[in-house]
Design a protein around this motif. Structure first.
Motif: not given
Length: 67
Positions: A18-19, A1-6, A64, A53, A15, A66
């Motif tokens: 949110v996921l 799973m990938k999470y794009i940090l805003k 995950i 990141r 985290l 990031v």
């Protein structure tokens, strides 16, 4: 799973929430405190650890990345 940090970082317990890996922030904090979360291969016990990141978080069978 990938999470794009805003932003610059996200706190670890946020985290997980949110996921949708946990149902609440309290549950996320408990999972972390019980030693079920690894950050870059090491157990992470800090609930508010700043995840940035490049970090790789592991919870149960979920990994995950990031970005």
């Amino acid at each position: 799973m990938k999470y794009i940090l805003k932003d610059e970082y996200i706190e670890l317990y946020k985290l997980l929430k949110v996921l949708d890996l946990v149902d609440s922030g309290a549950e996320a904090k408990m999972v972390i405190a019980d030693g079920h979360v690894r950050r870059n291969g090491d157990v992470e016990l800090r609930k508010r650890a700043k995840i940035i990141r490049g970090d790789v978080i592991e919870v149960a069978e979920v990994t995950i990345e990031v970005l």
